[in-house]
Scaffold this motif. Structure first.
Motif, short mmCIF file in Angstrom:
data_model
loop_
_atom_site.label_atom_id
_atom_site.label_comp_id
_atom_site.label_asym_id
_atom_site.label_seq_id
_atom_site.Cartn_x
_atom_site.Cartn_y
_atom_site.Cartn_z
N GLN A 53 2.56 -5.35 117.15
CA GLN A 53 2.80 -6.79 117.96
C GLN A 53 1.68 -7.35 117.35
N GLY A 59 4.56 -12.64 119.30
CA GLY A 59 5.06 -11.82 118.03
C GLY A 59 4.29 -10.48 117.22
N ASP A 79 6.78 -15.21 114.80
CA ASP A 79 6.59 -15.36 115.84
C ASP A 79 7.91 -15.10 116.39
N LYS A 80 7.81 -15.80 118.11
CA LYS A 80 8.38 -15.86 118.54
C LYS A 80 9.13 -17.56 118.85
N ASP A 81 8.47 -18.69 118.22
CA ASP A 81 9.06 -19.69 118.05
C ASP A 81 10.20 -19.45 116.98
N VAL A 174 10.55 -9.03 117.43
CA VAL A 174 10.10 -9.92 118.43
C VAL A 174 11.06 -10.31 119.29
N ASP A 175 12.11 -9.76 118.87
CA ASP A 175 13.05 -10.03 119.97
C ASP A 175 12.86 -9.57 121.67
N LYS A 178 10.03 -11.58 123.00
CA LYS A 178 10.84 -12.28 123.87
C LYS A 178 10.77 -12.35 125.30
#
Length: 209
Positions: A53, A59, A79-81, A174-175, A178
């Motif tokens: 991580q 992310g 990353d999360k975006d 990443v999921d 989030k």
């Protein structure tokens, strides 16, 4: 099929891209030295790739060490975006931190030519960081090798064996980031300040034995 992609950004867009890369170069320590994820049954090692991580919590990334001249380190972050970043570092490289370079990247089905990258230093190694379009992790996952060159000068040739399973695990990581930490379930301990029997006739605050 990836095909060959050339950068064709306007001047403001290119300036924004350089600023983004310079920011990533400045955050190299967070990118490269974050703790390995152990939650949500995410594997720590996937066929030679290490999943972790990001230190900033934004992310996750994959890393892999390669034997050979200079012991190259590869890091692929997501990353999360949905943005991504790729870094390659080597003991012998002399690229200066935040130096701007243009590199050619070739994957199994195509590549990116004259692609912007920025120099960085981390953990005693020097190298570069760059970002790609949103489809790059998929191209990375379906490729067996990555070749990087600086014009006519070869920079590195990387074996991507096992990248498919590694990128799939990266996306799951990443999921999980989030989604946030899972709420704890099960029994909780009572506070010692609560009497054993708050309704006792002697009204004494008898605590738990």
């Amino acid at each position: 099929m990836i095909g060959v992609r050339r950068q064709g950004h306007s001047k403001p867009a290119r300036r924004g891209r350089w600023l983004r890369l310079l920011s990533l170069a400045g955050a190299a320590t967070l990118f490269a030295t974050a703790p390995v994820v152990a939650a949500d049954d995410l594997p720590r090692d996937i066929g030679g790739w290490t999943l972790a991580q990001s230190g900033d919590g934004g992310g996750c990334f994959l890393s892999r060490q390669y034997d050979g001249v200079g012991h190259t380190t590869l890091l692929l972050g997501l990353d999360k975006d949905g943005s991504n970043r790729l870094s390659l570092l080597n003991d012998n490289w002399s690229i200066s931190p935040k130096a701007r370079v243009k590199l050619d990247f070739r994957l199994s089905g195509g590549g990116y030519v004259k692609h912007d990258a920025v120099g960085l230093a981390s953990n005693g190694q020097k190298g570069f960081v760059t970002t790609f379009d949103a489809k790059f992790p998929t191209y990375f996952a379906t490729s067996t090798a990555l070749q990087v060159s600086r014009g006519d000068v070869p920079v590195e040739q990387i074996d991507l064996a096992g990248s498919g399973a590694a990128v799939a695990a990266l996306r799951r990581c990443v999921d999980a980031v989030k989604a946030g930490p899972k709420a704890e379930t099960g029994k909780t301990s009572r506070s010692d300040a609560i009497p054993k029997d708050p309704f006792a006739s002697d009204h004494k605050r008898r605590t738990k034995p």
